[in-house]
Design a protein around this motif. Structure first.
Motif, PDB file in Angstrom:
ATOM      1  N   VAL A 130       0.959  -1.068   0.142  1.00 22.66           N
ATOM      2  CA  VAL A 130      -0.081  -0.061   0.160  1.00 22.66           C
ATOM      3  C   VAL A 130       0.987   1.206  -0.065  1.00 22.66           C
ATOM      4  CG1 VAL A 130      -1.719   1.420   1.473  1.00 22.66           C
ATOM      5  CG2 VAL A 130      -1.985  -1.232   1.215  1.00 22.66           C
ATOM      6  N   PRO A 131       0.957   2.044  -0.858  1.00 25.27           N
ATOM      7  CA  PRO A 131       1.739   3.371  -0.930  1.00 25.27           C
ATOM      8  C   PRO A 131       1.555   4.449   0.074  1.00 25.27           C
ATOM      9  CG  PRO A 131       0.532   2.729  -3.187  1.00 25.27           C
ATOM     10  CD  PRO A 131      -0.017   1.917  -2.151  1.00 25.27           C
ATOM     11  N   TYR A 132       2.434   5.074   0.420  1.00 25.65           N
ATOM     12  CA  TYR A 132       2.382   5.982   1.331  1.00 25.65           C
ATOM     13  C   TYR A 132       1.174   6.727   1.204  1.00 25.65           C
ATOM     14  CZ  TYR A 132       6.858   4.484   3.164  1.00 25.65           C
ATOM     15  OH  TYR A 132       7.742   3.936   3.811  1.00 25.65           O
ATOM     16  N   THR A 133       1.088   7.307  -0.173  1.00 24.18           N
ATOM     17  CA  THR A 133      -0.034   8.242  -0.467  1.00 24.18           C
ATOM     18  C   THR A 133      -1.390   8.002  -0.089  1.00 24.18           C
ATOM     19  OG1 THR A 133       1.266   9.212  -2.594  1.00 24.18           O
ATOM     20  CG2 THR A 133      -1.099   9.534  -2.528  1.00 24.18           C
ATOM     21  N   ARG A 134      -1.668   6.424  -0.087  1.00 26.49           N
ATOM     22  CA  ARG A 134      -3.004   6.046   0.235  1.00 26.49           C
ATOM     23  C   ARG A 134      -3.227   6.154   1.848  1.00 26.49           C
ATOM     24  NH1 ARG A 134      -3.545   6.994  -4.172  1.00 26.49           N
ATOM     25  NH2 ARG A 134      -4.130   5.661  -5.965  1.00 26.49           N
ATOM     26  N   ILE A 135      -2.165   6.032   2.494  1.00 27.71           N
ATOM     27  CA  ILE A 135      -2.090   5.965   3.693  1.00 27.71           C
ATOM     28  C   ILE A 135      -2.371   7.394   4.336  1.00 27.71           C
ATOM     29  CG2 ILE A 135      -0.831   6.149   6.005  1.00 27.71           C
ATOM     30  CD1 ILE A 135       0.972   3.787   4.896  1.00 27.71           C
ATOM     31  N   ILE A 136      -1.860   8.262   3.504  1.00 32.16           N
ATOM     32  CA  ILE A 136      -2.288   9.819   3.864  1.00 32.16           C
ATOM     33  C   ILE A 136      -3.721  10.218   3.517  1.00 32.16           C
ATOM     34  CG2 ILE A 136      -1.553  12.148   3.227  1.00 32.16           C
ATOM     35  CD1 ILE A 136       1.075  11.410   2.649  1.00 32.16           C
ATOM     36  N   GLU A 137      -4.011   9.611   2.393  1.00 32.62           N
ATOM     37  CA  GLU A 137      -5.391   9.783   1.831  1.00 32.62           C
ATOM     38  C   GLU A 137      -6.607   9.117   2.755  1.00 32.62           C
ATOM     39  OE1 GLU A 137      -5.155   9.018  -2.069  1.00 32.62           O
ATOM     40  OE2 GLU A 137      -4.446  10.788  -2.748  1.00 32.62           O
ATOM     41  N   HIS A 138      -6.446   7.815   3.032  1.00 33.33           N
ATOM     42  CA  HIS A 138      -7.470   7.064   3.597  1.00 33.33           C
ATOM     43  C   HIS A 138      -7.253   6.667   5.173  1.00 33.33           C
ATOM     44  CE1 HIS A 138      -8.883   6.816  -0.446  1.00 33.33           C
ATOM     45  NE2 HIS A 138      -7.779   6.554  -0.944  1.00 33.33           N
ATOM     46  N   LEU A 139      -6.038   6.825   5.745  1.00 33.99           N
ATOM     47  CA  LEU A 139      -5.887   6.240   7.014  1.00 33.99           C
ATOM     48  C   LEU A 139      -5.367   7.121   8.132  1.00 33.99           C
ATOM     49  CD1 LEU A 139      -4.465   2.845   5.995  1.00 33.99           C
ATOM     50  CD2 LEU A 139      -6.796   2.976   6.757  1.00 33.99           C
ATOM     51  N   ARG A 140      -5.572   8.352   7.720  1.00 32.06           N
ATOM     52  CA  ARG A 140      -4.958   9.507   8.975  1.00 32.06           C
ATOM     53  C   ARG A 140      -5.782   9.325  10.128  1.00 32.06           C
ATOM     54  NH1 ARG A 140      -6.387  14.103   4.479  1.00 32.06           N
ATOM     55  NH2 ARG A 140      -8.603  14.534   5.210  1.00 32.06           N
ATOM     56  N   ARG A 141      -7.074   9.201  10.104  1.00 31.08           N
ATOM     57  CA  ARG A 141      -7.832   8.981  11.325  1.00 31.08           C
ATOM     58  C   ARG A 141      -7.377   7.734  12.074  1.00 31.08           C
ATOM     59  NH1 ARG A 141     -12.243  11.164  13.466  1.00 31.08           N
ATOM     60  NH2 ARG A 141     -12.557  12.491  11.541  1.00 31.08           N
ATOM     61  N   GLU A 142      -7.292   6.787  11.594  1.00 32.99           N
ATOM     62  CA  GLU A 142      -6.767   5.346  12.157  1.00 32.99           C
ATOM     63  C   GLU A 142      -5.456   5.371  12.432  1.00 32.99           C
ATOM     64  OE1 GLU A 142     -10.481   4.650   9.366  1.00 32.99           O
ATOM     65  OE2 GLU A 142      -8.433   5.430   9.124  1.00 32.99           O
ATOM     66  N   LEU A 143      -4.448   5.937  11.891  1.00 30.19           N
ATOM     67  CA  LEU A 143      -3.054   5.807  11.839  1.00 30.19           C
ATOM     68  C   LEU A 143      -2.425   7.105  11.753  1.00 30.19           C
ATOM     69  CD1 LEU A 143      -2.428   2.647   9.573  1.00 30.19           C
ATOM     70  CD2 LEU A 143      -3.026   2.657  11.956  1.00 30.19           C
ATOM     71  N   PRO A 144      -2.968   8.110  12.458  1.00 37.67           N
ATOM     72  CA  PRO A 144      -2.316   9.626  12.385  1.00 37.67           C
ATOM     73  C   PRO A 144      -0.954   9.508  12.433  1.00 37.67           C
ATOM     74  CG  PRO A 144      -3.298   9.145  14.715  1.00 37.67           C
ATOM     75  CD  PRO A 144      -3.702   8.084  13.813  1.00 37.67           C
ATOM     76  N   GLY A 145      -0.128   8.758  13.392  1.00 34.52           N
ATOM     77  CA  GLY A 145       1.154   8.989  13.337  1.00 34.52           C
ATOM     78  C   GLY A 145       1.851   8.570  12.050  1.00 34.52           C
ATOM     79  N   ARG A 174      -5.260  17.760  25.425  1.00 32.93           N
ATOM     80  CA  ARG A 174      -5.979  18.877  26.203  1.00 32.93           C
ATOM     81  C   ARG A 174      -7.231  19.673  25.473  1.00 32.93           C
ATOM     82  NH1 ARG A 174      -2.285  23.171  28.203  1.00 32.93           N
ATOM     83  NH2 ARG A 174      -4.082  23.605  29.934  1.00 32.93           N
ATOM     84  N   SER A 175      -7.388  19.747  24.175  1.00 34.25           N
ATOM     85  CA  SER A 175      -8.334  20.269  23.512  1.00 34.25           C
ATOM     86  C   SER A 175      -9.353  19.072  23.132  1.00 34.25           C
ATOM     87  CB  SER A 175      -7.876  20.790  22.031  1.00 34.25           C
ATOM     88  OG  SER A 175      -7.036  19.985  21.479  1.00 34.25           O
ATOM     89  N   GLY A 176      -9.305  17.931  23.451  1.00 32.07           N
ATOM     90  CA  GLY A 176     -10.031  17.037  23.145  1.00 32.07           C
ATOM     91  C   GLY A 176      -9.772  16.251  21.768  1.00 32.07           C
ATOM     92  N   GLY A 177      -8.865  16.308  21.194  1.00 32.28           N
ATOM     93  CA  GLY A 177      -8.430  15.818  19.956  1.00 32.28           C
ATOM     94  C   GLY A 177      -8.091  14.340  20.091  1.00 32.28           C
ATOM     95  N   ASP A 178      -8.327  13.548  19.211  1.00 32.95           N
ATOM     96  CA  ASP A 178      -7.903  12.013  19.195  1.00 32.95           C
ATOM     97  C   ASP A 178      -6.852  11.661  18.019  1.00 32.95           C
ATOM     98  OD1 ASP A 178      -9.372  12.341  16.744  1.00 32.95           O
ATOM     99  OD2 ASP A 178     -10.840  10.627  17.228  1.00 32.95           O
ATOM    100  N   GLY A 179      -6.209  12.747  17.491  1.00 40.99           N
ATOM    101  CA  GLY A 179      -5.222  12.422  16.420  1.00 40.99           C
ATOM    102  C   GLY A 179      -5.805  12.347  15.079  1.00 40.99           C
ATOM    103  N   ALA A 180      -7.284  12.366  14.980  1.00 39.65           N
ATOM    104  CA  ALA A 180      -8.088  12.133  13.681  1.00 39.65           C
ATOM    105  C   ALA A 180      -7.409  13.089  12.539  1.00 39.65           C
ATOM    106  CB  ALA A 180      -9.363  12.137  13.776  1.00 39.65           C
ATOM    107  N   GLY A 181      -7.112  14.490  12.935  1.00 41.61           N
ATOM    108  CA  GLY A 181      -6.770  15.326  12.109  1.00 41.61           C
ATOM    109  C   GLY A 181      -5.497  15.134  11.694  1.00 41.61           C
ATOM    110  N   ALA A 182      -4.675  14.525  12.043  1.00 41.20           N
ATOM    111  CA  ALA A 182      -3.205  14.499  11.946  1.00 41.20           C
ATOM    112  C   ALA A 182      -2.916  14.207  10.216  1.00 41.20           C
ATOM    113  CB  ALA A 182      -2.388  13.356  12.676  1.00 41.20           C
ATOM    114  N   GLY A 183      -1.891  14.968   9.832  1.00 38.27           N
ATOM    115  CA  GLY A 183      -1.463  15.194   8.493  1.00 38.27           C
ATOM    116  C   GLY A 183      -2.306  15.277   7.541  1.00 38.27           C
TER     117      GLY A 183
END
Length: 306
Positions: A70-85, A286-295
Motif C-alpha cells: 500500500v503506497p504512502y499516498t494511500r495512507i495519507i489519503e485514507h488512513l490518517r484517522r486510524e493511523l495518524p502517526g 487537552r483540546s479533546g483531539g484524538d489524532g484524527a486530523g493528523a497529517g
C-alpha cells in the motif's frame, strides 16, 4: 539477473522458496537505488506488483491490516484517522512520486535505521505478518529489526501485511533533516498517547543500529502524568517533566557520527524532538483531539520536519 513476475501470492511464495536469495521489489524506491549504484546485484528480482492483495487494507475494530505494498499516498489519503502517526511520517517521505510508489512493507524490508515509518509503527504497536510456503507468523515490530539493514525474516519469507493498532489518542511524528523535503532522516521521533490505559509510547529512529522504543522515558512520563492527575485534569505538562522525558529519550540513543550528523547532534536533536512532539500531542489531548486530523495540512506543520 532473472526477473520473476508471479501473478498470485501463492506463486510468489513458491518462487521465494525456490530462490531464497531473490530480492522482492514493488515500489523499488530502495532496491533500484542500490542496483543503479551497483551496491547490490542479486541473481533474481521478485516482482510483487501484480499481486492485488498486497495493495489492499482492512480496517477492523482494533487494528488496520495494511497490505505490504500500500503506497504512502494511500495512507495519507485514507488512513490518517486510524493511523495518524504513520500518516504524519508518510508526509515526510521523499517526493510525491516516491510516496506514490514507496510502502511500509518496503520500508520494513529494507530495515534501515532511518526508515521514516519505523518510529510510528513502534509507538502504534505493530506486528509484521510474514509468510512462506511453510506457513505464516506475526512478528512484533520491536523484534523485527535485528541490526543495521537486517530483519527477522527467514530466507523464504515475504511480508504480506502489517497489523497496526488503531490510534486511541493523539500521535505525533517529527524528523530532523538537512532540508524539509526529500531527505533521509538524521534522526526521527514518534510519540503516542493512550488515554484508555494512561500510557505513553515513544520511539526513535536513526539514533542507533535499529529503531527502538525509549521505554525508560515512557515509564517515567506515564508515572509522572498519573501522579499529577493530568490525565483527568488535562493540565499542562510541567516543564521539568518534559525536560526529564527529553533527557531520557536522548540517553537511550546510541548514535554514530556520519556524513548526515554527529552522534552528539543526534542525541541533542532527539531530546528537542521528544519535547516538541510531547507538547503537540498533549495540547491535542487537552483540546479533546484524538489524532484524527493528523497529517491533513502540510502548511500547518503536518510533516513536522524540525
Amino acid at each position: 539477473m532473472d526477473f520473476l513476475r508471479p501473478a498470485r501470492w501463492e506463486d510468489a511464495l513458491a518462487a521465494k522458496a525456490e530462490h531464497p536469495s531473490a530480492v522482492p521489489i514493488a515500489g523499488g524506491t530502495d532496491v533500484m537505488v542500490e542496483l543503479n549504484f551497483d551496491q547490490r546485484r542479486p541473481a533474481q528480482l521478485l516482482d510483487l506488483n501484480r499481486i492485488p492483495e498486497l495493495y489492499e487494507w482492512d480496517t477492523g475494530e482494533e487494528e488496520v491490516a495494511l497490505g505490504a505494498c500500500v503506497p504512502y499516498t494511500r495512507i495519507i489519503e485514507h488512513l490518517r484517522r486510524e493511523l495518524p502517526g504513520l500518516a504524519l511520517a508518510a508526509h515526510t517521505v521523499g517526493s510525491p512520486q516516491i510516496r506514490n510508489r514507496g510502502s511500509v512493507g518496503g520500508n520494513l524490508g529494507a530495515a534501515s535505521p532511518a526508515g521514516d515509518s519505523h518510529p510510528p509503527l513502534l509507538t502504534a504497536g505493530a506486528e509484521v505478518e510474514a509468510e512462506s510456503v511453510r506457513g505464516s507468523r506475526r512478528i512484533p515490530v520491536e523484534e523485527f529489526f535485528t541490526g543495521v539493514k537486517r530483519n527477522a525474516l527467514a530466507d523464504d519469507e515475504l511480508i504480506k501485511r502489517v497489523h497496526i493498532r488503531k490510534a486511541s489518542g493523539p500521535q505525533q511524528f517529527s524528523k530532523i533533516g538537512t532540508r524539509n523535503a526529500m531527505v533521509i532522516a538524521v534522526c526521527g521521533f514518534s510519540v503516542a498517547l493512550r488515554p484508555e490505559s494512561r500510557r505513553v509510547r515513544a520511539a526513535v529512529g536513526s539514533a542507533g543500529p535499529t529503531p527502538f522504543r525509549a521505554t525508560a522515558a515512557e515509564d517515567f512520563l506515564g508515572a509522572a502524568l498519573e501522579e499529577a492527575g493530568l490525565w483527568e485534569s488535562g493540565g499542562p505538562v510541567p516543564a521539568s517533566v518534559a525536560k526529564e522525558f527529553a533527557g531520557l529519550c536522548s540517553a537511550a540513543c546510541s548514535p554514530i557520527d556520519d556524513v548526515r550528523g554527529s552522534a552528539a547532534y543526534r542525541r541533542h536533536a532527539v531530546g528537542v524532538m521528544a519535547r516538541r512532539t510531547l507538547g503537540w500531542a498533549w495540547e491535542e489531548y487537552r483540546s479533546g483531539g484524538d489524532g484524527a486530523g493528523a497529517g491533513t495540512d502540510d502548511s500547518a506543520g503536518g510533516s513536522r520536519c524540525a
